[in-house]
Design a protein around this motif. Structure first.
Motif, mmCIF file in Angstrom:
data_model
loop_
_atom_site.group_PDB
_atom_site.id
_atom_site.type_symbol
_atom_site.label_atom_id
_atom_site.label_comp_id
_atom_site.label_asym_id
_atom_site.label_seq_id
_atom_site.Cartn_x
_atom_site.Cartn_y
_atom_site.Cartn_z
ATOM 1 N N MET A 1 -21.111 38.585 7.331
ATOM 2 C CA MET A 1 -20.938 37.153 7.566
ATOM 3 C C MET A 1 -20.075 36.892 8.797
ATOM 4 O O MET A 1 -20.322 35.948 9.543
ATOM 5 C CB MET A 1 -20.303 36.497 6.341
ATOM 6 N N THR A 2 -19.060 37.713 9.009
ATOM 7 C CA THR A 2 -18.199 37.477 10.166
ATOM 8 C C THR A 2 -18.996 37.566 11.462
ATOM 9 O O THR A 2 -18.773 36.790 12.397
ATOM 10 C CB THR A 2 -17.048 38.500 10.212
ATOM 11 N N THR A 3 -19.936 38.501 11.528
ATOM 12 C CA THR A 3 -20.748 38.653 12.733
ATOM 13 C C THR A 3 -21.697 37.481 12.903
ATOM 14 O O THR A 3 -21.881 36.961 14.012
ATOM 15 C CB THR A 3 -21.545 39.967 12.671
ATOM 16 N N ILE A 4 -22.302 37.039 11.825
ATOM 17 C CA ILE A 4 -23.236 35.916 11.893
ATOM 18 C C ILE A 4 -22.554 34.676 12.460
ATOM 19 O O ILE A 4 -23.145 33.904 13.211
ATOM 20 C CB ILE A 4 -23.833 35.638 10.496
ATOM 21 N N TYR A 5 -21.275 34.504 12.139
ATOM 22 C CA TYR A 5 -20.552 33.315 12.599
ATOM 23 C C TYR A 5 -20.274 33.322 14.099
ATOM 24 O O TYR A 5 -19.738 32.349 14.631
ATOM 25 C CB TYR A 5 -19.247 33.158 11.822
ATOM 26 N N SER A 6 -20.635 34.390 14.786
ATOM 27 C CA SER A 6 -20.492 34.379 16.242
ATOM 28 C C SER A 6 -21.447 33.373 16.880
ATOM 29 O O SER A 6 -21.249 32.948 18.019
ATOM 30 C CB SER A 6 -20.743 35.776 16.819
ATOM 31 N N ASP A 7 -22.487 32.994 16.137
ATOM 32 C CA ASP A 7 -23.413 31.952 16.590
ATOM 33 C C ASP A 7 -22.970 30.627 15.982
ATOM 34 O O ASP A 7 -22.998 30.457 14.759
ATOM 35 C CB ASP A 7 -24.837 32.288 16.133
ATOM 36 N N PRO A 8 -22.538 29.664 16.793
ATOM 37 C CA PRO A 8 -22.034 28.395 16.247
ATOM 38 C C PRO A 8 -23.094 27.579 15.515
ATOM 39 O O PRO A 8 -22.770 26.611 14.836
ATOM 40 C CB PRO A 8 -21.513 27.653 17.486
ATOM 41 N N GLN A 9 -24.362 27.988 15.646
ATOM 42 C CA GLN A 9 -25.444 27.263 14.974
ATOM 43 C C GLN A 9 -26.253 28.191 14.060
ATOM 44 O O GLN A 9 -27.424 27.936 13.798
ATOM 45 C CB GLN A 9 -26.391 26.646 16.031
ATOM 46 N N TRP A 10 -25.627 29.249 13.550
ATOM 47 C CA TRP A 10 -26.420 30.260 12.840
ATOM 48 C C TRP A 10 -27.169 29.705 11.634
ATOM 49 O O TRP A 10 -28.270 30.159 11.307
ATOM 50 C CB TRP A 10 -25.538 31.438 12.406
ATOM 51 N N LEU A 64 -15.419 40.207 19.481
ATOM 52 C CA LEU A 64 -14.027 40.094 19.912
ATOM 53 C C LEU A 64 -13.457 38.686 19.745
ATOM 54 O O LEU A 64 -12.365 38.391 20.237
ATOM 55 C CB LEU A 64 -13.905 40.542 21.375
ATOM 56 N N ARG A 65 -14.187 37.823 19.047
ATOM 57 C CA ARG A 65 -13.666 36.478 18.772
ATOM 58 C C ARG A 65 -12.441 36.553 17.859
ATOM 59 O O ARG A 65 -12.170 37.571 17.238
ATOM 60 C CB ARG A 65 -14.724 35.637 18.049
ATOM 61 N N HIS A 66 -11.744 35.431 17.765
ATOM 62 C CA HIS A 66 -10.662 35.281 16.794
ATOM 63 C C HIS A 66 -11.094 34.260 15.749
ATOM 64 O O HIS A 66 -11.741 33.263 16.076
ATOM 65 C CB HIS A 66 -9.376 34.812 17.483
ATOM 66 N N LEU A 67 -10.716 34.500 14.510
ATOM 67 C CA LEU A 67 -11.134 33.596 13.441
ATOM 68 C C LEU A 67 -10.607 32.181 13.666
ATOM 69 O O LEU A 67 -11.282 31.196 13.347
ATOM 70 C CB LEU A 67 -10.660 34.124 12.083
ATOM 71 N N SER A 68 -9.421 32.060 14.227
ATOM 72 C CA SER A 68 -8.853 30.721 14.443
ATOM 73 C C SER A 68 -9.697 29.895 15.415
ATOM 74 O O SER A 68 -9.585 28.661 15.444
ATOM 75 C CB SER A 68 -7.413 30.820 14.952
ATOM 76 N N ASP A 69 -10.553 30.563 16.209
ATOM 77 C CA ASP A 69 -11.446 29.824 17.108
ATOM 78 C C ASP A 69 -12.368 28.898 16.326
ATOM 79 O O ASP A 69 -12.814 27.864 16.838
ATOM 80 C CB ASP A 69 -12.311 30.785 17.934
ATOM 81 N N GLU A 70 -12.687 29.288 15.079
ATOM 82 C CA GLU A 70 -13.608 28.498 14.261
ATOM 83 C C GLU A 70 -13.012 27.144 13.870
ATOM 84 O O GLU A 70 -13.735 26.239 13.455
ATOM 85 C CB GLU A 70 -13.967 29.264 12.980
ATOM 86 N N ALA A 71 -11.703 27.008 13.983
ATOM 87 C CA ALA A 71 -11.052 25.764 13.552
ATOM 88 C C ALA A 71 -11.529 24.559 14.359
ATOM 89 O O ALA A 71 -11.522 23.430 13.867
ATOM 90 C CB ALA A 71 -9.536 25.901 13.664
ATOM 91 N N SER A 72 -11.946 24.802 15.593
ATOM 92 C CA SER A 72 -12.370 23.694 16.450
ATOM 93 C C SER A 72 -13.888 23.568 16.548
ATOM 94 O O SER A 72 -14.397 22.754 17.311
ATOM 95 C CB SER A 72 -11.789 23.880 17.859
ATOM 96 N N ARG A 73 -14.608 24.400 15.764
ATOM 97 C CA ARG A 73 -16.071 24.321 15.783
ATOM 98 C C ARG A 73 -16.547 23.095 15.013
ATOM 99 O O ARG A 73 -15.841 22.549 14.166
ATOM 100 C CB ARG A 73 -16.673 25.577 15.144
ATOM 101 N N ASN A 74 -17.815 22.702 15.259
ATOM 102 C CA ASN A 74 -18.368 21.596 14.476
ATOM 103 C C ASN A 74 -18.732 22.088 13.079
ATOM 104 O O ASN A 74 -18.613 23.272 12.770
ATOM 105 C CB ASN A 74 -19.593 20.989 15.184
ATOM 106 N N ASN A 77 -22.166 24.877 10.504
ATOM 107 C CA ASN A 77 -22.104 26.039 9.616
ATOM 108 C C ASN A 77 -21.131 25.776 8.465
ATOM 109 O O ASN A 77 -20.149 25.061 8.628
ATOM 110 C CB ASN A 77 -21.629 27.277 10.383
ATOM 111 N N PRO A 78 -21.382 26.386 7.303
ATOM 112 C CA PRO A 78 -20.404 26.274 6.207
ATOM 113 C C PRO A 78 -19.046 26.816 6.643
ATOM 114 O O PRO A 78 -18.964 27.751 7.440
ATOM 115 C CB PRO A 78 -21.023 27.155 5.112
ATOM 116 N N TYR A 79 -17.994 26.229 6.111
ATOM 117 C CA TYR A 79 -16.633 26.638 6.473
ATOM 118 C C TYR A 79 -16.359 28.038 5.912
ATOM 119 O O TYR A 79 -16.488 28.267 4.708
ATOM 120 C CB TYR A 79 -15.637 25.640 5.893
ATOM 121 N N PRO A 80 -15.981 28.998 6.763
ATOM 122 C CA PRO A 80 -15.794 30.377 6.279
ATOM 123 C C PRO A 80 -14.411 30.610 5.668
ATOM 124 O O PRO A 80 -13.391 30.260 6.261
ATOM 125 C CB PRO A 80 -15.962 31.210 7.555
ATOM 126 N N ILE A 81 -14.390 31.181 4.482
ATOM 127 C CA ILE A 81 -13.140 31.602 3.844
ATOM 128 C C ILE A 81 -13.335 33.046 3.390
ATOM 129 O O ILE A 81 -14.200 33.331 2.555
ATOM 130 C CB ILE A 81 -12.778 30.717 2.637
#
Length: 451
Positions: A1-10, A64-74, A77-81
């Motif tokens: 799942m972490t890899t899939i979230y590299s696409d902001p529209q997965w 190489l993304r950081h998880l905190s980058d997702e905080a500013s995404r639209n 995608n479902p919110y990852p926890i």
């Protein structure tokens, strides 16, 4: 799942997300460079090695993304926890110190209600004060934490060969030796996925053969041992012999890039295998002045975060209780018993949970494809959907066979296996569409009535 979230529209483009798993992969040079940088860090552990090799072996990319980058995404995608558990608290602590969650905004212990900003996970704290801010871990390392089921000693017990798995003789000595062997064999398999050079592949074949022969040679010595004390003394010797064989093999390689990368890898891996150190992370609760913090956390400068599946293999805990005030969980499940473990966990931490019909226990060997456990008053509702069930398996034996075929500890799934799992899950959803829509509608009405 972490890899899939590299696409902001997965979530609107699943085919592209899944295709990444069949990509060309990561070269050993790239993996080795990442590992070399991590090895300079204070909290370098087997988790870093596991993270980079699973990224190369399974995810086929270095994220190489950081998880905190997702905080500013639209919110497409479902919110990852994500969830982890602290190794020491898992074995020796209270339930409140066991479940650790990480989201784009915060990271911390679910039941204690104590969190820090996710970007600060790994930074040094004392008595609740930030002493030294460290760079945020990237997704490669986070994947190493979230997926390292191998880290816990209990995971090895299922893989003991018959000569080590003798009733009355299975003890920490056998498990210690098996941990070392299993880690080395896995390391060889993962390294193989990062190279294409025929000579290097042949060298890895030789190492695989050396490990197997050394392991088999150990059998007679082990069987000749007469007592637990003898085995306790023998296990480190046998483990050291395995590691020495790897070192000798590494030194015998021809000079070149492969030897350079392998030498770096073995020099970093071998000491960590002997210590069996996983998930080392600075503890933000070190000397934190709060009576709710258990001793397994408050007195230690470091925690060791590993796969939460050791506790419950589906991440129910972050969604229980008042914090997120969830009305409905839709739980596509692969592993049996997780629902029962979640119910027992909820009872232990005094959180509400819907009543589980005994029928689901009676049918667990050959379950239906969908169960609804409706919550009352403060309880959430759960739609529980076993992946392998009566609709796609003719009997309990076929369910068992499918579970074994798609078990956790194996090589990366082939394209056919990936497609089979996806199609099976899709079909389960389609077959139960009306039930899902009904329960979602009920949840909406419940939410409206709470206002």
């Amino acid at each position: 799942m972490t890899t899939i979230y590299s696409d902001p529209q997965w979530s609107t483009n699943m085919d592209a997300a899944v295709s990444q798993l069949s990509g060309p992969g990561v070269e050993l040079k790239e993996a080795s460079a990442w590992l070399g940088e991590r090895a300079k860090e204070e909290h370098f552990s087997l988790t870093d090695i596991w993270g980079v090799l699973t990224s190369a072996w399974i995810m086929k990319r270095m994220d190489l993304r950081h998880l905190s980058d997702e905080a500013s995404r639209n919110a497409t995608n479902p919110y990852p926890i994500y969830s982890a558990t602290d190794m020491y608290c898992f074995s020796n602590g209270t339930i409140e110190g066991k479940w650790f969650e990480v989201s784009p905004h915060e990271a911390g212990f679910t039941e204690l209600g104590l969190f820090i900003e996710t970007s600060l996970l790994g930074s040094k704290f004392q008595r609740g004060e930030l002493l030294e801010q460290k760079p945020e871990m990237d997704m490669v390392k986070l994947q190493g934490i979230l997926g390292c089921a191998l880290a816990h000693e209990d995971a090895i017990k299922d893989y003991l060969p018959p000569w080590l798995n003798v009733p009355g003789q299975v003890d920490g000595s056998a498990e210690e030796y098996m941990r070392v062997y299993n880690a080395l064999v896995t390391l060889v398999a993962m390294t193989r996925s990062t190279i294409k050079d025929p000579t290097a592949l042949s060298d890895l074949d030789k190492l695989q053969k050396i490990l197997e022969e050394t392991f088999n040679d150990s059998k007679s010595a082990w069987l000749e041992s007469k007592s637990s004390e003898e085995r306790k003394n023998l296990a480190p010797q046998l483990s050291l012999k395995l590691l020495n064989e790897v070192e000798t093999w590494s030194q015998s390689l021809e000079e070149g890039a492969f030897k350079t990368h392998v030498s770096l890898l073995t020099s970093q891996v071998i000491p960590k295998i002997m210590k069996w150190e996983w998930g080392t992370t600075a503890n933000f609760l070190y000397q934190y002045q709060d009576s709710t913090v258990p001793p397994c956390l408050g007195t230690k400068e470091r925690i060791h975060l590993v796969d939460a599946g050791l506790l419950i293999n589906v991440g129910y805990p972050p969604f229980l209780g008042d914090k997120r005030d969830i009305d409905l969980i839709i739980a596509p499940d692969f592993v049996d018993q997780t629902l029962i473990f979640a119910r027992d966990y909820a009872a232990e931490v005094n959180k509400s949970f819907p009543e589980i019909d005994d029928k689901v226990l009676e049918e667990k060997e050959w379950p239906k494809d969908c169960y609804v456990f409706e919550g009352k008053e403060t309880e959430l509702s759960i739609v529980y959907m076993p992946l392998f069930n009566r609709n796609n398996c003719k009997d309990a034996e076929e369910v068992k066979a499918r579970m074994e075929e798609f078990s956790t500890f194996q090589r990366p799934f082939s394209q056919n296996k990936i497609e089979f799992v996806l199609e099976t899950a899709k079909t389960n959803m389609e077959n139960n569409k009306d039930i899902l829509l009904r329960e979602i509608n009920k949840a909406v009405l419940r939410r409206q009535n709470k206002r």
